[in-house]
Design an enzyme around this catalytic site. Structure first.
Site, PDB file in Angstrom:
ATOM      1  N   PHE A 142       0.837  -1.205   0.000  1.00  0.00           N
ATOM      2  CA  PHE A 142       0.000   0.000   0.000  1.00  0.00           C
ATOM      3  C   PHE A 142       0.878   1.264   0.000  1.00  0.00           C
ATOM      4  O   PHE A 142       0.886   2.043  -0.963  1.00  0.00           O
ATOM      5  CB  PHE A 142      -0.946  -0.075   1.207  1.00  0.00           C
ATOM      6  CG  PHE A 142      -1.543   1.223   1.646  1.00  0.00           C
ATOM      7  CD1 PHE A 142      -2.082   2.105   0.724  1.00  0.00           C
ATOM      8  CD2 PHE A 142      -1.585   1.562   3.000  1.00  0.00           C
ATOM      9  CE1 PHE A 142      -2.639   3.318   1.133  1.00  0.00           C
ATOM     10  CE2 PHE A 142      -2.133   2.750   3.416  1.00  0.00           C
ATOM     11  CZ  PHE A 142      -2.656   3.634   2.487  1.00  0.00           C
ATOM     12  N   THR A 174       1.859  -9.419   1.259  1.00  0.00           N
ATOM     13  CA  THR A 174       0.617  -8.627   1.295  1.00  0.00           C
ATOM     14  C   THR A 174       0.555  -7.600   0.164  1.00  0.00           C
ATOM     15  O   THR A 174      -0.450  -6.913   0.022  1.00  0.00           O
ATOM     16  CB  THR A 174       0.470  -7.886   2.651  1.00  0.00           C
ATOM     17  OG1 THR A 174       1.693  -7.184   2.916  1.00  0.00           O
ATOM     18  CG2 THR A 174       0.174  -8.836   3.786  1.00  0.00           C
ATOM     19  N   GLY A 175       1.619  -7.494  -0.596  1.00  0.00           N
ATOM     20  CA  GLY A 175       1.640  -6.523  -1.702  1.00  0.00           C
ATOM     21  C   GLY A 175       0.970  -7.090  -2.941  1.00  0.00           C
ATOM     22  O   GLY A 175       0.684  -8.286  -3.020  1.00  0.00           O
ATOM     23  N   ASP A 214      13.026 -11.459  -0.405  1.00  0.00           N
ATOM     24  CA  ASP A 214      12.555 -11.420   0.975  1.00  0.00           C
ATOM     25  C   ASP A 214      13.614 -10.711   1.818  1.00  0.00           C
ATOM     26  O   ASP A 214      14.778 -11.127   1.792  1.00  0.00           O
ATOM     27  CB  ASP A 214      12.327 -12.875   1.445  1.00  0.00           C
ATOM     28  CG  ASP A 214      11.554 -12.927   2.732  1.00  0.00           C
ATOM     29  OD1 ASP A 214      11.999 -12.280   3.702  1.00  0.00           O
ATOM     30  OD2 ASP A 214      10.521 -13.602   2.777  1.00  0.00           O
ATOM     31  N   LEU A 234      10.287  -0.436   4.089  1.00  0.00           N
ATOM     32  CA  LEU A 234       8.860  -0.549   4.406  1.00  0.00           C
ATOM     33  C   LEU A 234       8.396  -1.998   4.497  1.00  0.00           C
ATOM     34  O   LEU A 234       7.239  -2.250   4.849  1.00  0.00           O
ATOM     35  CB  LEU A 234       8.020   0.161   3.328  1.00  0.00           C
ATOM     36  CG  LEU A 234       7.755   1.663   3.487  1.00  0.00           C
ATOM     37  CD1 LEU A 234       9.038   2.459   3.522  1.00  0.00           C
ATOM     38  CD2 LEU A 234       6.871   2.174   2.361  1.00  0.00           C
ATOM     39  N   TYR A 271       4.626  -7.861  16.119  1.00  0.00           N
ATOM     40  CA  TYR A 271       4.745  -6.628  15.321  1.00  0.00           C
ATOM     41  C   TYR A 271       5.335  -5.499  16.169  1.00  0.00           C
ATOM     42  O   TYR A 271       6.330  -4.882  15.791  1.00  0.00           O
ATOM     43  CB  TYR A 271       3.362  -6.253  14.806  1.00  0.00           C
ATOM     44  CG  TYR A 271       3.318  -5.043  13.902  1.00  0.00           C
ATOM     45  CD1 TYR A 271       3.721  -5.132  12.572  1.00  0.00           C
ATOM     46  CD2 TYR A 271       2.838  -3.817  14.365  1.00  0.00           C
ATOM     47  CE1 TYR A 271       3.654  -4.015  11.728  1.00  0.00           C
ATOM     48  CE2 TYR A 271       2.770  -2.710  13.528  1.00  0.00           C
ATOM     49  CZ  TYR A 271       3.173  -2.811  12.214  1.00  0.00           C
ATOM     50  OH  TYR A 271       3.095  -1.705  11.385  1.00  0.00           O
ATOM     51  N   TYR A 302      23.200   1.087  14.848  1.00  0.00           N
ATOM     52  CA  TYR A 302      24.003   1.234  13.614  1.00  0.00           C
ATOM     53  C   TYR A 302      24.418   2.694  13.426  1.00  0.00           C
ATOM     54  O   TYR A 302      25.498   2.982  12.915  1.00  0.00           O
ATOM     55  CB  TYR A 302      23.225   0.746  12.378  1.00  0.00           C
ATOM     56  CG  TYR A 302      23.414  -0.725  12.089  1.00  0.00           C
ATOM     57  CD1 TYR A 302      22.734  -1.699  12.813  1.00  0.00           C
ATOM     58  CD2 TYR A 302      24.294  -1.140  11.092  1.00  0.00           C
ATOM     59  CE1 TYR A 302      22.915  -3.055  12.554  1.00  0.00           C
ATOM     60  CE2 TYR A 302      24.473  -2.491  10.822  1.00  0.00           C
ATOM     61  CZ  TYR A 302      23.781  -3.441  11.552  1.00  0.00           C
ATOM     62  OH  TYR A 302      23.970  -4.772  11.293  1.00  0.00           O
TER      63      TYR A 302
HETATM   64  P1  NAD Z   1       1.389  -3.541   3.284  1.00  0.00           P
HETATM   65  O1  NAD Z   1       1.144  -4.847   3.922  1.00  0.00           O
HETATM   66  O2  NAD Z   1       0.453  -3.072   2.228  1.00  0.00           O
HETATM   67  O3  NAD Z   1       2.842  -3.475   2.646  1.00  0.00           O
HETATM   68  C1  NAD Z   1       3.941  -4.201   3.126  1.00  0.00           C
HETATM   69  C2  NAD Z   1       4.733  -4.720   1.944  1.00  0.00           C
HETATM   70  O4  NAD Z   1       5.875  -5.435   2.425  1.00  0.00           O
HETATM   71  C3  NAD Z   1       3.913  -5.709   1.091  1.00  0.00           C
HETATM   72  O5  NAD Z   1       4.063  -5.405  -0.269  1.00  0.00           O
HETATM   73  C4  NAD Z   1       4.515  -7.061   1.444  1.00  0.00           C
HETATM   74  O6  NAD Z   1       4.383  -8.007   0.410  1.00  0.00           O
HETATM   75  C5  NAD Z   1       5.948  -6.672   1.736  1.00  0.00           C
HETATM   76  N1  NAD Z   1       6.653  -7.629   2.607  1.00  0.00           N
HETATM   77  C6  NAD Z   1       6.189  -8.170   3.768  1.00  0.00           C
HETATM   78  N2  NAD Z   1       7.114  -8.984   4.291  1.00  0.00           N
HETATM   79  C7  NAD Z   1       8.188  -8.948   3.444  1.00  0.00           C
HETATM   80  C8  NAD Z   1       9.448  -9.587   3.437  1.00  0.00           C
HETATM   81  N3  NAD Z   1       9.813 -10.431   4.407  1.00  0.00           N
HETATM   82  N4  NAD Z   1      10.305  -9.323   2.409  1.00  0.00           N
HETATM   83  C9  NAD Z   1       9.949  -8.478   1.413  1.00  0.00           C
HETATM   84  N5  NAD Z   1       8.753  -7.859   1.371  1.00  0.00           N
HETATM   85  C10 NAD Z   1       7.887  -8.088   2.381  1.00  0.00           C
HETATM   86  O7  NAD Z   1       1.479  -2.468   4.460  1.00  0.00           O
HETATM   87  P2  NAD Z   1       1.681  -0.886   4.422  1.00  0.00           P
HETATM   88  O8  NAD Z   1       0.535  -0.274   5.087  1.00  0.00           O
HETATM   89  O9  NAD Z   1       2.060  -0.434   3.073  1.00  0.00           O
HETATM   90  O10 NAD Z   1       2.927  -0.723   5.406  1.00  0.00           O
HETATM   91  C11 NAD Z   1       4.224  -0.470   4.940  1.00  0.00           C
HETATM   92  C12 NAD Z   1       5.150  -0.237   6.131  1.00  0.00           C
HETATM   93  O11 NAD Z   1       4.693   0.870   6.895  1.00  0.00           O
HETATM   94  C13 NAD Z   1       5.231  -1.428   7.088  1.00  0.00           C
HETATM   95  O12 NAD Z   1       6.569  -1.561   7.530  1.00  0.00           O
HETATM   96  C14 NAD Z   1       4.338  -1.031   8.224  1.00  0.00           C
HETATM   97  O13 NAD Z   1       4.739  -1.617   9.430  1.00  0.00           O
HETATM   98  C15 NAD Z   1       4.524   0.482   8.247  1.00  0.00           C
HETATM   99  N6  NAD Z   1       3.365   1.147   8.848  1.00  0.00           N
HETATM  100  C16 NAD Z   1       2.203   1.295   8.147  1.00  0.00           C
HETATM  101  C17 NAD Z   1       1.110   1.911   8.743  1.00  0.00           C
HETATM  102  C18 NAD Z   1      -0.178   2.125   8.020  1.00  0.00           C
HETATM  103  O14 NAD Z   1      -1.128   2.604   8.639  1.00  0.00           O
HETATM  104  N7  NAD Z   1      -0.310   1.846   6.753  1.00  0.00           N
HETATM  105  C19 NAD Z   1       1.199   2.361  10.074  1.00  0.00           C
HETATM  106  C20 NAD Z   1       2.397   2.171  10.756  1.00  0.00           C
HETATM  107  C21 NAD Z   1       3.470   1.581  10.134  1.00  0.00           C
END
Ligand code: NAD
Ligand code: UDP
Length: 313
Positions: free
Chosen positions: A12, A36-37, A57, A72, A144, A158
């Site tokens: 997202f 989840t992408g 990954d 992300l 999480y 780091y």
């Molecule tokens: P999302 O689930 O849509 O996106 C996460 C992406 O990471 C997905 O495309 C997924 O396939 C990929 N992914 C997951 N595990 C992976 C791995 N081991 N290796 C490679 N790719 C991997 O979620 P989002 O809302 O886009 O969140 C993105 C980031 O922002 C995350 O780190 C999340 O913790 C952080 N975040 C988001 C929110 C929010 O409200 N959207 C709030 C706080 C933090």
């Protein structure tokens, strides 16, 4: 023109960030394992010769030459991050180690997508960056929350030990187009349910609060944070201080979709935070940033995205 790696680039937030960076004239590499992408989120970027897509990954080491890294990669929705808690911890912790190791080796600047979950079920309201949080280390959300907390620890270490240039963003609930229809988070659930005429699932009594930020505001905050002065590393809250109860959100979604869906009440998940609101004084000062898109306006854009998506499925 910079070369920039975005992990979680098909997710997202990642997909919006890739688009924004490409539009800014940069070369962008999306790295994702598609847990989840969705490729759908980035397919419109694939004709751009300055965009590259890599299936990988983050728990495995990765090498590339870039100027900046936005880390992300991590499932963000409770149902997805609780599906395989061990993997969630690995993604946060080993992902951070791999990306920080890369940043150290190639001297890249790295930004971490941290979260308001580091504050847990907060006893201080609104939440400021100096609040240490109230997190259950062994609860359902801990894979999480604690994973993200250790990631912050690794970033700071780091930076202090190896002079890695870091930026930590603590993101509050963000919503918008490109969320997965089965994402499970509240905004996408309510909109999809309302559009399909299904019952709206309120967990608990719906009096818990969240502060909802539209995705474009967050992406602007990300880019500004990456460009802040060298000494500013965060953590910094990125969120919209407008605070709403879950019931208020449900009512707004029903009104804007003109839906006849009924509200139904389901048990509140374990350790579900009762309230959340960012104090964004620091972001205002250091980034000259504040959110511009009110909830109603953002919801209208998001509803139109899901309306289109549901017709395609
Ligand atoms: P999302 O689930 O849509 O996106 C996460 C992406 O990471 C997905 O495309 C997924 O396939 C990929 N992914 C997951 N595990 C992976 C791995 N081991 N290796 C490679 N790719 C991997 O979620 P989002 O809302 O886009 O969140 C993105 C980031 O922002 C995350 O780190 C999340 O913790 C952080 N975040 C988001 C929110 C929010 O409200 N959207 C709030 C706080 C933090
Ligand atoms: N929630 C809800 N119905 C849903 C999904 C979520 O009432 O269908 C509630 C959830 O219990 C929480 C809030 O909405 O109190 C936000 O949930 P979300 O999963 O979006 O994010 P988080 O809890 O991680 O902030």
């Amino acid at each position: 023109m910079k070369r920039i790696l975005v992990t979680g680039g098909a997710g997202f937030l990642g997909s919006h960030l890739c688009e924004r960076l490409l539009n800014g004239g940069h070369e962008v590499i999306s790295l994702d394992n598609y847990f989840t992408g969705m490729k759908r989120n980035i397919v419109h970027l694939m004709d751009n010769p300055y965009f590259e897509v890599i299936r990988h990954d983050v728990t495995m080491p990765f090498f590339i030459e870039v100027d900046q890294i936005y880390n992300l990669a991590c499932p963000a929705s409770p149902i997805h991050y609780q599906y395989n808690p061990i993997k969630t911890v690995k993604t946060s912790v080993m992902g951070a180690i791999n990306m920080l190791g890369l940043a150290k080796r190639i001297k890249a600047k790295i930004l971490q997508a941290s979260t308001s979950e580091v504050y847990g079920d907060p006893l201080v309201h609104p939440q400021k960056e100096d609040y240490w949080g109230h997190v259950n280390p062994i609860g359902k959300r801990s894979c999480y929350d604690e994973g993200k907390r250790v990631a912050e620890t690794l970033y700071m270490s780091y930076h202090e030990q190896n002079n890695v240039r870091i930026k930590i963003a603590r993101i509050f609930n963000t919503y918008g187009p490109n969320m997965h229809p089965n994402d499970g988070r509240v905004v996408s659930n309510f909109i999809v349910q309302a559009l399909k005429g299904e019952d709206i699932t309120i967990y608990g009594d719906g009096n818990q609060t969240r502060s909802f930020q539209y995705v474009d505001d967050l992406i602007e905050g990300f880019v500004r944070l990456m460009d802040t002065r060298e000494e500013f590393i965060g953590p910094v809250n990125l969120g919209n201080p407008g605070e709403f109860t879950i019931l208020e959100l449900a009512e707004k979604v029903l009104e804007l979709t003109d839906s006849q869906s009924k509200l139904i009440f389901r048990p509140l998940p374990e350790d579900d935070p009762m309230q959340r609101q960012p104090d964004i004084t620091l972001a205002k000062k250091e980034l000259g940033w504040e959110p511009k898109i009110p909830l109603e306006k953002g919801l209208v854009k998001t509803i139109s995205y899901f309306d289109q998506l549901l017709k395609e499925l």
